[in-house]
Design a protein around this motif. Structure first.
Motif, PDB file in Angstrom:
ATOM      1  N   THR A   4       0.858  -1.166   0.000  1.00 43.37           N
ATOM      2  CA  THR A   4       0.000   0.000   0.000  1.00 43.37           C
ATOM      3  C   THR A   4       0.897   1.219   0.000  1.00 43.37           C
ATOM      4  O   THR A   4       1.632   1.448   0.962  1.00 43.37           O
ATOM      5  CB  THR A   4      -0.892   0.010   1.261  1.00 43.37           C
ATOM      6  OG1 THR A   4      -1.646  -1.204   1.269  1.00 43.37           O
ATOM      7  CG2 THR A   4      -1.822   1.189   1.262  1.00 43.37           C
ATOM      8  N   ALA A   7       1.168   3.336   3.097  1.00 45.17           N
ATOM      9  CA  ALA A   7       1.088   2.621   4.369  1.00 45.17           C
ATOM     10  C   ALA A   7       2.371   2.675   5.155  1.00 45.17           C
ATOM     11  O   ALA A   7       2.396   2.344   6.323  1.00 45.17           O
ATOM     12  CB  ALA A   7       0.716   1.166   4.132  1.00 45.17           C
ATOM     13  N   THR A   8       3.475   3.102   4.520  1.00 43.24           N
ATOM     14  CA  THR A   8       4.738   3.151   5.233  1.00 43.24           C
ATOM     15  C   THR A   8       5.441   4.458   4.957  1.00 43.24           C
ATOM     16  O   THR A   8       5.282   5.080   3.917  1.00 43.24           O
ATOM     17  CB  THR A   8       5.664   2.002   4.814  1.00 43.24           C
ATOM     18  OG1 THR A   8       5.890   2.070   3.408  1.00 43.24           O
ATOM     19  CG2 THR A   8       5.070   0.653   5.157  1.00 43.24           C
ATOM     20  N   PHE A  23      -2.907   1.369  12.668  1.00 46.95           N
ATOM     21  CA  PHE A  23      -3.684   0.267  12.109  1.00 46.95           C
ATOM     22  C   PHE A  23      -5.029   0.725  11.563  1.00 46.95           C
ATOM     23  O   PHE A  23      -5.454   0.303  10.479  1.00 46.95           O
ATOM     24  CB  PHE A  23      -3.878  -0.809  13.171  1.00 46.95           C
ATOM     25  CG  PHE A  23      -4.606  -2.026  12.683  1.00 46.95           C
ATOM     26  CD1 PHE A  23      -3.921  -3.066  12.081  1.00 46.95           C
ATOM     27  CD2 PHE A  23      -5.988  -2.142  12.835  1.00 46.95           C
ATOM     28  CE1 PHE A  23      -4.581  -4.202  11.619  1.00 46.95           C
ATOM     29  CE2 PHE A  23      -6.655  -3.270  12.384  1.00 46.95           C
ATOM     30  CZ  PHE A  23      -5.962  -4.299  11.766  1.00 46.95           C
ATOM     31  N   SER A  25      -5.926   3.345  10.240  1.00 41.34           N
ATOM     32  CA  SER A  25      -5.849   4.171   9.038  1.00 41.34           C
ATOM     33  C   SER A  25      -5.338   3.417   7.818  1.00 41.34           C
ATOM     34  O   SER A  25      -5.231   4.001   6.741  1.00 41.34           O
ATOM     35  CB  SER A  25      -4.938   5.386   9.299  1.00 41.34           C
ATOM     36  OG  SER A  25      -5.450   6.187  10.344  1.00 41.34           O
ATOM     37  N   LEU A  26      -5.016   2.142   7.983  1.00 41.80           N
ATOM     38  CA  LEU A  26      -4.544   1.355   6.845  1.00 41.80           C
ATOM     39  C   LEU A  26      -5.660   1.189   5.822  1.00 41.80           C
ATOM     40  O   LEU A  26      -6.807   0.914   6.176  1.00 41.80           O
ATOM     41  CB  LEU A  26      -4.079  -0.023   7.326  1.00 41.80           C
ATOM     42  CG  LEU A  26      -2.857  -0.055   8.255  1.00 41.80           C
ATOM     43  CD1 LEU A  26      -2.607  -1.497   8.713  1.00 41.80           C
ATOM     44  CD2 LEU A  26      -1.634   0.522   7.581  1.00 41.80           C
ATOM     45  N   PRO A  29      -5.637  -3.774   5.749  1.00 49.48           N
ATOM     46  CA  PRO A  29      -4.710  -4.423   6.690  1.00 49.48           C
ATOM     47  C   PRO A  29      -4.099  -5.718   6.164  1.00 49.48           C
ATOM     48  O   PRO A  29      -3.136  -6.209   6.738  1.00 49.48           O
ATOM     49  CB  PRO A  29      -5.604  -4.716   7.912  1.00 49.48           C
ATOM     50  CG  PRO A  29      -6.733  -3.757   7.803  1.00 49.48           C
ATOM     51  CD  PRO A  29      -6.981  -3.594   6.340  1.00 49.48           C
ATOM     52  N   VAL A  32      -0.071  -4.548   3.335  1.00 50.95           N
ATOM     53  CA  VAL A  32       0.757  -3.417   3.779  1.00 50.95           C
ATOM     54  C   VAL A  32       2.246  -3.762   3.696  1.00 50.95           C
ATOM     55  O   VAL A  32       3.075  -3.199   4.399  1.00 50.95           O
ATOM     56  CB  VAL A  32       0.390  -2.988   5.217  1.00 50.95           C
ATOM     57  CG1 VAL A  32      -0.970  -2.336   5.239  1.00 50.95           C
ATOM     58  CG2 VAL A  32       0.437  -4.163   6.178  1.00 50.95           C
ATOM     59  N   LYS A  34       5.846  -3.680   2.542  1.00 52.29           N
ATOM     60  CA  LYS A  34       6.664  -2.600   1.999  1.00 52.29           C
ATOM     61  C   LYS A  34       7.639  -3.131   0.947  1.00 52.29           C
ATOM     62  O   LYS A  34       8.116  -4.247   1.045  1.00 52.29           O
ATOM     63  CB  LYS A  34       7.447  -1.941   3.137  1.00 52.29           C
ATOM     64  CG  LYS A  34       8.338  -0.789   2.709  1.00 52.29           C
ATOM     65  CD  LYS A  34       9.087  -0.252   3.907  1.00 52.29           C
ATOM     66  CE  LYS A  34      10.006   0.880   3.492  1.00 52.29           C
ATOM     67  NZ  LYS A  34      11.076   0.413   2.587  1.00 52.29           N
ATOM     68  N   TRP A 232       0.575  -4.356  15.362  1.00 52.11           N
ATOM     69  CA  TRP A 232       0.992  -3.357  14.364  1.00 52.11           C
ATOM     70  C   TRP A 232       1.398  -2.048  15.028  1.00 52.11           C
ATOM     71  O   TRP A 232       2.476  -1.504  14.755  1.00 52.11           O
ATOM     72  CB  TRP A 232      -0.136  -3.115  13.365  1.00 52.11           C
ATOM     73  CG  TRP A 232       0.194  -2.017  12.387  1.00 52.11           C
ATOM     74  CD1 TRP A 232      -0.031  -0.673  12.536  1.00 52.11           C
ATOM     75  CD2 TRP A 232       0.863  -2.167  11.141  1.00 52.11           C
ATOM     76  NE1 TRP A 232       0.438   0.017  11.456  1.00 52.11           N
ATOM     77  CE2 TRP A 232       0.991  -0.875  10.579  1.00 52.11           C
ATOM     78  CE3 TRP A 232       1.349  -3.260  10.429  1.00 52.11           C
ATOM     79  CZ2 TRP A 232       1.595  -0.651   9.338  1.00 52.11           C
ATOM     80  CZ3 TRP A 232       1.951  -3.040   9.198  1.00 52.11           C
ATOM     81  CH2 TRP A 232       2.069  -1.747   8.670  1.00 52.11           C
ATOM     82  N   TRP A 276       1.711  -8.630   5.955  1.00 51.23           N
ATOM     83  CA  TRP A 276       2.674  -7.674   6.500  1.00 51.23           C
ATOM     84  C   TRP A 276       4.126  -8.054   6.251  1.00 51.23           C
ATOM     85  O   TRP A 276       5.010  -7.214   6.388  1.00 51.23           O
ATOM     86  CB  TRP A 276       2.494  -7.532   8.015  1.00 51.23           C
ATOM     87  CG  TRP A 276       1.149  -7.087   8.455  1.00 51.23           C
ATOM     88  CD1 TRP A 276       0.073  -6.759   7.671  1.00 51.23           C
ATOM     89  CD2 TRP A 276       0.715  -6.921   9.814  1.00 51.23           C
ATOM     90  NE1 TRP A 276      -1.004  -6.416   8.455  1.00 51.23           N
ATOM     91  CE2 TRP A 276      -0.638  -6.501   9.776  1.00 51.23           C
ATOM     92  CE3 TRP A 276       1.335  -7.091  11.042  1.00 51.23           C
ATOM     93  CZ2 TRP A 276      -1.370  -6.245  10.933  1.00 51.23           C
ATOM     94  CZ3 TRP A 276       0.610  -6.839  12.190  1.00 51.23           C
ATOM     95  CH2 TRP A 276      -0.724  -6.416  12.134  1.00 51.23           C
TER      96      TRP A 276
END
Length: 324
Positions: A4, A7-8, A23, A25-26, A29, A32, A34, A232, A276
């Motif tokens: 996302t 997301a990072t 979390f 606001s992801l 989920p 995410v 990276k 998270w 994740w």
């Protein structure tokens, strides 16, 4: 597998990496992860949090007495297991007419202490194999939440081969009693008691009954959204324990609450590994670790782990040591 874009957020060089947003606001989920396909960051997953600065800070604060303990259970365990997994084979081969010897190991890492790699759950691409973890190892501050000791203090009786589930509020209470304050980049360990039960409590008949069960049950932490949110938002780089599945298995449809409606359940492996990129450790031997933590009255330690350098590997023995 995917990422996302918002997301990072990566901190400037020299600063510890911080994951954003929180979390709630992801965007999704489950997605995410990276890093661009084929990149170091994609291969490391959540281990990218363990920057040199984070690792150095962990070493300087945790290593005091020099005591150390390995967290690797006997490779011959589980000597009988479920899921059609076979026990380890160890062959010694004679060389030069008996002047020298070699080992030949045939084993499934999932049979004993292991890290679930990023290919273990719903991700078949070899580019995210163990080779990325092996290049740097898994090093940082470990924290132990000792549920076995907590249950004994509070008169909680349970079987480790059951659907006994540990909720978030209990993990937080254990941390409070131990005086643990979490830091971003921590490696979380939860002691459920499986290796102790297997080694000193279960009879051969009970072990065989477990292996032959068509519906194996494993105690572990609850699989809920509130548990994921906590993992998270605390910024853990990896999670591990001595349970067979880390989370309770089979996944529960819901979990009861004493004075509130039931909480929906979910399968955390789907999020942690496939969503994740977070390592999940299982069947770690935490018995001696627990004893040393109690003696030193601190439940933090420096962790070193060297996963096998197997390109495309799915899982690995942890080769893990805790240093105090």
């Amino acid at each position: 597998m995917g990422s996302t874009p918002d997301a990072t957020a990566v901190a400037a060089p020299g600063k510890a990496q911080r994951l954003e947003p929180d979390f709630d606001s992801l965007l999704d989920p489950r997605r995410v992860w990276k890093g661009k396909p084929g990149s170091r960051e994609e291969g490391l997953g959540r281990l990218a949090i363990l920057t040199p600065e984070v690792v150095a800070a962990a070493a300087s604060s945790c290593i005091r007495s020099g005591r150390r303990v390995a967290l690797n259970w006997d490779l011959t365990k589980l000597d009988v297991a479920n899921f059609n997994r076979a026990p380890t084979q160890h062959h010694i081969i004679s060389l030069l007419g008996g002047l020298a010897y070699d080992d030949v190991y045939i084993f499934n890492p999932q049979q004993s202490s292991q890290w679930d790699g990023l290919r273990h759950f719903s991700a078949s691409d070899a580019r995210i194999g163990l080779q990325h973890w092996a290049r740097e190892g898994i090093c940082g501050r470990g924290v132990l939440l000792d549920y076995v000791a907590y249950a004994e203090r509070h008169g909680i009786a349970y079987s480790t081969f059951s659907e006994h589930a540990v909720p978030l509020h209990v993990l937080l209470d254990i941390a409070r009693e131990e005086g643990v304050r979490f830091r971003r980049g921590d490696i979380l360990f939860v002691r459920i008691g499986v290796t102790r039960a297997w080694d000193v409590q279960m009879s051969p008949a009970e072990k065989l009954a477990y292996a032959e069960s068509s519906n194996p049950q494993h105690a572990g932490i609850e699989g809920t959204e509130e548990m994921l949110r906590w993992i998270w938002n605390e910024g853990f780089a990896a999670v591990a324990g001595d349970a067979i599945s880390f989370e309770v298995y089979p996944p529960q449809k819901s979990y009861p609450r004493r004075h509130a409606p039931d909480v929906p359940g979910l399968f955390m492996h789907e999020y942690l590994l496939a969503g994740w990129g977070m390592p999940v450790g299982e069947l770690f031997d935490l018995e001696e670790l627990s004893r040393i933590c109690e003696e030193e009255k601190r439940w933090e330690f420096f962790v070193t782990s060297a996963p096998l350098n197997m390109p495309g590997g799915v899982s690995s023995p942890p080769n893990c040591i805790a240093i105090f």
